[in-house]
Write a protein that holds these residues in place. Structure first.
Motif, PDB file in Angstrom:
ATOM      1  N   ARG A  89       0.818  -1.219   0.000  1.00 55.04           N
ATOM      2  CA  ARG A  89       0.000   0.000   0.000  1.00 55.04           C
ATOM      3  C   ARG A  89       0.848   1.264   0.000  1.00 55.04           C
ATOM      4  O   ARG A  89       0.484   2.271  -0.603  1.00 55.04           O
ATOM      5  CB  ARG A  89      -0.963  -0.030   1.194  1.00 55.04           C
ATOM      6  CG  ARG A  89      -1.991  -1.150   1.054  1.00 55.04           C
ATOM      7  CD  ARG A  89      -2.931  -1.291   2.232  1.00 55.04           C
ATOM      8  NE  ARG A  89      -3.651  -2.565   2.099  1.00 55.04           N
ATOM      9  CZ  ARG A  89      -3.619  -3.545   2.958  1.00 55.04           C
ATOM     10  NH1 ARG A  89      -2.907  -3.415   4.060  1.00 55.04           N
ATOM     11  NH2 ARG A  89      -4.295  -4.660   2.755  1.00 55.04           N
ATOM     12  N   PHE A 208     -10.138  -6.487   5.037  1.00 55.49           N
ATOM     13  CA  PHE A 208     -10.326  -6.163   3.630  1.00 55.49           C
ATOM     14  C   PHE A 208     -10.970  -7.304   2.855  1.00 55.49           C
ATOM     15  O   PHE A 208     -10.916  -8.463   3.248  1.00 55.49           O
ATOM     16  CB  PHE A 208      -8.986  -5.763   3.006  1.00 55.49           C
ATOM     17  CG  PHE A 208      -8.411  -4.507   3.612  1.00 55.49           C
ATOM     18  CD1 PHE A 208      -9.063  -3.293   3.458  1.00 55.49           C
ATOM     19  CD2 PHE A 208      -7.244  -4.542   4.359  1.00 55.49           C
ATOM     20  CE1 PHE A 208      -8.557  -2.128   4.025  1.00 55.49           C
ATOM     21  CE2 PHE A 208      -6.725  -3.387   4.933  1.00 55.49           C
ATOM     22  CZ  PHE A 208      -7.389  -2.181   4.769  1.00 55.49           C
ATOM     23  N   GLN A 286      -8.321  -3.646  -1.180  1.00 54.39           N
ATOM     24  CA  GLN A 286      -7.459  -2.479  -1.353  1.00 54.39           C
ATOM     25  C   GLN A 286      -6.741  -2.544  -2.695  1.00 54.39           C
ATOM     26  O   GLN A 286      -6.370  -3.632  -3.155  1.00 54.39           O
ATOM     27  CB  GLN A 286      -6.424  -2.443  -0.231  1.00 54.39           C
ATOM     28  CG  GLN A 286      -7.007  -2.151   1.124  1.00 54.39           C
ATOM     29  CD  GLN A 286      -7.421  -0.706   1.259  1.00 54.39           C
ATOM     30  OE1 GLN A 286      -6.588   0.182   1.376  1.00 54.39           O
ATOM     31  NE2 GLN A 286      -8.711  -0.458   1.221  1.00 54.39           N
TER      32      GLN A 286
END
Length: 332
Positions: A89, A208, A286
């Motif tokens: 990320r 997630f 994500q």
């Protein structure tokens, strides 16, 4: 002769240095101690390595002049290159950090290996290189040219550059595709740490893809056993096909637990270890992430005898015990 370990203040790096010294190896550790996560945690890891067999240099290996200066008076015949800019990320917001550390840094270490004619350079790749691969479990023979994050792309680049150096300079090189490593002294940006911290604080945990995730959670001691086995077995320059498909002295191995676990089950085990239920905040997938990973470790099993032995119901309580002890006098 010593072993050079990059990322010595890192999670896997610290454990590897301990293991090497436990068998009488001298270790030269380097790390730039950057602030991607707690610098104090990195310093505390280094404190566990204080030993006559260990020496440390603070240096940024993406700066080739600084690296060469730091190593100019050091003698070593093998390299384990674990240092990198980690995290999927973070690569969405800090892409240049990945090119500098993971591409330029890898090149610089290969140049050190070429100059020194080291007996073996082992380097960290990642299961992230498999991207959206639909074959399951992931095999080192699978094509990995559709990365879904810049982090994954840099790790694939490392593998390609290593193949080139093994071809041009006949340098023995081995890349290790790690699968979701966890355990004591782990990284604060990893799910195990994030979840533990939140559950203990009574805060919700971000789950997630609504929990529909699978990971090959691998305990750090098992990972280190694999790294040491690989370090002791440089690929031969014999024209034979190596794991990963190269006919050069370059091999690629998956290192995982050989068992993919549902994220929801991992949270169940974590709740039991902590003795407290989590408040699960279900969120979408994500960007840059993948729904499932699983390692086919047959190559490293068959060739080097690697056998992971720590299931999550044993490894997770060990992490939680360490976490509570470490944070006894600290804020988490």
């Amino acid at each position: 002769m010593a072993v050079l370990v990059t990322g010595a203040a890192g999670f896997i790096g610290m454990h590897l240095c301990q293991r090497l010294m436990a068998r009488g190896e001298a270790v030269i550790g380097i790390d730039n101690l950057n602030d991607y996560y707690s610098v104090q945690l990195k310093k505390d890891r280094l404190a566990t390595l204080e030993n006559d067999l260990f020496s440390f240099e603070k240096v940024d290996f993406s700066d080739h002049l600084a690296l060469e200066k730091a190593l100019s008076d050091k003698d070593f015949d093998r390299i384990v290159h674990l240092g990198a800019q980690a995290g999927v990320r973070y690569s969405l917001t800090h892409p240049r950090a990945y090119i500098e550390a993971n591409v330029m840094g890898h090149l610089n270490l290969m140049e050190v290996a070429r100059d020194r004619q080291t007996a073996h350079m082992v380097y960290a790749s990642s299961s992230s290189v498999y991207g959206g691969n639909e074959s399951f479990p992931f095999r080192v023979e699978d094509r990995v040219d559709q990365p879904v994050s810049l982090y994954a792309a840099t790790k694939k680049s490392d593998e390609l550059m290593s193949e080139t150096y093994a071809h041009l300079y006949r340098l023995p090189m081995t890349g290790l595709r790690f699968f979701t490593v966890y355990g004591p002294w782990g990284r604060p940006d990893m799910a195990m740490w994030i979840f533990t911290k939140a559950i203990l604080a009574g805060k919700p945990i971000p789950v997630f893809n609504h929990g529909k995730m699978q990971r090959d959670f691998t305990y750090v001691d098992d990972i280190v056993s694999g790294v040491v086995a690989v370090l002791d077995s440089p690929p031969a320059d014999d024209g034979e096909i190596k794991a990963g498909g190269s006919t050069k002295p370059h091999a690629l191995y998956n290192i995982g637990n050989n068992r993919s676990e549902e994220l929801s089950h991992m949270i169940d085990v974590l709740e039991d270890a902590i003795g407290k239920k989590a408040e699960r905040d279900l969120q979408p997938m994500q960007p840059g992430d993948v729904p499932a990973t699983a390692a086919d470790i047959s190559a490293i099993q068959n060739e080097l005898g690697f056998e992971p032995s720590t299931p999550i119901d044993i490894g997770i309580p060990k992490f939680v015990d360490w976490y509570r002890g470490y944070h006894g006098n600290r804020s988490g």
